[in-house]
Design an enzyme around this catalytic site. Structure first.
Site, PDB file in Angstrom:
ATOM      1  N   CYS A  74       0.813  -1.226   0.000  1.00  0.00           N
ATOM      2  CA  CYS A  74       0.000   0.000   0.000  1.00  0.00           C
ATOM      3  C   CYS A  74       0.839   1.266   0.000  1.00  0.00           C
ATOM      4  CB  CYS A  74      -0.906   0.017   1.222  1.00  0.00           C
ATOM      5  SG  CYS A  74       0.049  -0.030   2.748  1.00  0.00           S
ATOM      6  N   CYS A 110      -1.460  -5.047   7.184  1.00  0.00           N
ATOM      7  CA  CYS A 110      -1.128  -3.813   7.903  1.00  0.00           C
ATOM      8  C   CYS A 110      -0.405  -4.129   9.213  1.00  0.00           C
ATOM      9  CB  CYS A 110      -2.381  -3.010   8.191  1.00  0.00           C
ATOM     10  SG  CYS A 110      -3.465  -2.817   6.772  1.00  0.00           S
TER      11      CYS A 110
HETATM   12 FE1  FES Z   1      -1.328   0.327   4.327  1.00  0.00          FE
HETATM   13 FE2  FES Z   1      -2.883  -0.678   6.104  1.00  0.00          FE
HETATM   14  S1  FES Z   1      -3.411  -0.172   4.085  1.00  0.00           S
HETATM   15  S2  FES Z   1      -0.762  -0.329   6.274  1.00  0.00           S
END
Ligand code: FES
Length: 148
Positions: free
Chosen positions: A35, A105
């Site tokens: 992400c 995450c």
């Molecule tokens: Fe990036 Fe949770 S979406 S750490």
């Protein structure tokens, strides 16, 4: 059923140990390749190898904030070796779970703790088995993430 547990919401809304330790004994910086979120973790370690303080900063999602917050609470008072054993699974369990698509995450928090311990070992000249950190992808370690 609610998507997030009450504990996750609590740590997201009132994260513990947010900030920076100026005279930290170890600093870990990691990024999540999936992400692009990043995190920096600071630890203060006493002469017995016990973590006396820990703080974090993140450009991350709510789950990253909640897991980091819980992780800091779980490692303060522990030895650095015990902190290395902290798995993201244990942190997620302590938070009463995360949705499956947010599990990655929690890896950010685990990796940030491990990176901080590695930095502590490096700074103190403490030798360690490189195998301990072999699962940490160097490319995911960010050294200039500009979180100051
Ligand atoms: Fe990036 Fe949770 S979406 S750490």
């Amino acid at each position: 059923m609610a998507l997030y547990s009450e504990k996750v919401m609590d740590h997201f809304r009132n994260p513990r140990n947010v900030g920076k330790i100026d005279d930290a004994d170890g600093v870990g910086e990691v990024g999540n390749a999936k992400c692009g979120d990043i995190m920096r973790m600071y630890i203060k370690v006493d002469d017995n190898g016990v973590i006396t303080d820990c703080k974090f900063n993140t450009f991350g999602c709510g789950s990253a904030i909640a897991t980091s917050s819980m992780a800091t609470e779980m490692i303060i008072g522990k030895t650095v070796e015990e902190a290395l054993d902290l798995s993201n699974k244990a942190v997620v369990e302590a938070l009463d779970g995360l949705p499956v698509h947010k599990l990655h995450c929690s890896v950010l928090a685990e990796q940030a703790v491990r990176a901080a311990v590695k930095d502590y070992y490096d700074r103190r000249g403490i030798s360690y088995d490189p195998e301990l950190f072999k699962d940490m992808d160097e490319e995911e370690l960010h050294h200039h993430v500009g979180l100051d």
